[in-house]
Design an enzyme around this catalytic site. Structure first.
Site, PDB file in Angstrom:
ATOM      1  CE  LYS A   1     -27.735  17.003  34.859  1.00  0.00           C
ATOM      2  NZ  LYS A   1     -28.365  16.107  33.874  1.00  0.00           N
TER       3      LYS A   1
ATOM      4  CB  CYS B   1     -24.913  10.495  33.733  1.00  0.00           C
ATOM      5  SG  CYS B   1     -25.254  10.341  31.976  1.00  0.00           S
TER       6      CYS B   1
END
Length: 403
Positions: A238, A354
């Protein structure tokens, strides 16, 4: 399909390593694929996919085979025989394979498939906890989606190339891809391929990153020239996306408690030609205190159960424990309390996981907002990504703004 001894033995040894020695499935597959350099793409595919299949459906297969961990070698051959029968693969006349009751295996499969925890091959505690948090109907659909093999998704590194140009370059290297709707940088592979061997990868034109994961950096609403902190950067998937969104301008501070992960990020950043990333190890409270109230944007990609990504890590179904999840929730709140102090007034923060569990997601955000540290923040929006709706990994992200 004809079975080959050397490929089958690689599978048997890997299952032993995963379930008896605690080796992570991806590491076991990596090791297995190095056994014989003469193996072609089809051989490698058989080894990798068979290992993951037996891991993914382990509870179902072990119930049918009537075996329990730790497995001796005969147990693993029984699991493998069940896999073969259910896949319609003819069993060879090998010493390791005894009499296999084909009709009983198929009958047992039909019977067990009526019960979700066997059909979807999950531990009792996980089935109970997730159905309680998500509701029976949603959890039934979600776990079915999380048991489907994950696709290979690429994220175009827009610092170096456009998505269309990347697609053409990969096509020239015999890797076919398709655009992913509503994911502006994503390409999906209709057929699996080893993309890490391509010239396009070595030139820093893409990273492998699930489509859901690609939503997180974009959700932080970064602009070129900002000061951005990625607090749980890890190996930096990310972070690299943030760098591309910021057009290499401004500063990204990638932080993590593990220096080894940041070293991997350094290598990836060099290949990506991402030059606006500084790395800092969180080895005490000092690095956080030094940055209090300094950041335009803060990303907290929090440690979590990983229940949204079990398509990629099917062995986590067997390695996860309820105590771990209870402990990780305390860490999530602690991380929110500490790292939120780095957001400056008027700045924004994204909390992401997640996981698909509300107790790791919305409930953590709500708890933070009612705490002393959270009283200066307002909730802007959140996004819940479920695998059975999106077709990709399960994710959660919440955007908060500091007053």
């Amino acid at each position: 399909m004809r079975l080959h001894r050397n490929l089958t033995f690689a599978v048997i040894d890997s299952i032993r390593d995963i379930f008896n020695e605690g080796v992570y499935a991806d590491k076991a597959v990596e090791k297995a694929l190095k056994r014989d350099k003469r193996w072609g793409a089809r051989d490698r595919k058989f080894v990798a996919e068979t290992i993951y299949d037996i891991v993914r459906w382990n509870r179902l297969y072990s119930e049918i085979a009537e075996v329990k961990t730790p497995y001796d070698r005969d147990n693993i051959w029984r699991l493998f025989s069940v896999w073969c029968i259910l896949r319609g693969i003819a069993l060879p006349d090998w010493n390791q394979i005894g009499d296999v009751p084909e009709r009983r295996i198929k009958g047992r499969f039909a019977e067990l498939s009526k019960t979700r925890k066997y059909r979807e091959s999950i531990p009792d505690w996980m089935d109970e906890m997730c159905s309680k948090e998500l509701g029976e109907e949603v959890w039934t659909k979600e776990i079915a989606a999380l048991n489907v093999q994950a696709s290979v998704i690429l994220r175009t590194n827009t610092l170096n190339i456009t998505r269309g140009a990347l697609q053409k370059k990969l096509r020239a290297e015999n890797v076919l891809t398709e655009f992913v709707p509503n994911h502006p940088d994503a390409l999906i592979l209709p057929e699996r391929a080893n993309v890490f061997k391509t010239e396009a990868f070595h030139a820093g034109y893409f990273e492998v990153q699930d489509a859901s994961s690609q939503l997180v950096a974009a959700y932080l609403d970064v602009k070129p020239g900002m000061k951005v902190i990625d607090t749980c950067a890890g190996a930096g998937g990310k972070t690299l996306h943030l760098s591309a969104l910021m057009e290499n301008k401004g500063q990204i501070i990638a932080m993590d408690i593990y220096e080894s992960k940041l070293r991997k990020l350094k290598v990836r950043a060099k290949r990506n030609k991402a030059h606006n990333i500084d790395m800092r190890v969180i080895d005490s409270t000092k690095p956080i205190k030094k940055l209090q109230g300094k950041a335009d944007r803060v990303l907290i990609d929090a440690p979590c159960s990983g229940l949204g990504v079990i398509r990629r890590n099917p062995d986590s179904k067997w390695k996860l424990q309820p105590e771990f999840i209870e402990n990780i929730k305390k860490i999530q709140q602690d991380v929110l309390q500490q790292y939120s102090t780095m957001v400056k007034p008027g700045g924004k923060m994204v909390y992401a996981t997640c996981s698909v569990l509300p107790s790791e997601n919305q409930e953590q955000v709500n708890h933070f907002l009612t705490s002393d540290a959270g009283k200066d923040f307002t909730f802007v929006s959140d996004k819940k990504v479920l695998a059975h709706i999106s077709g990709f990994d399960g994710f959660y992200m919440a955007l908060l703004e500091r007053k």
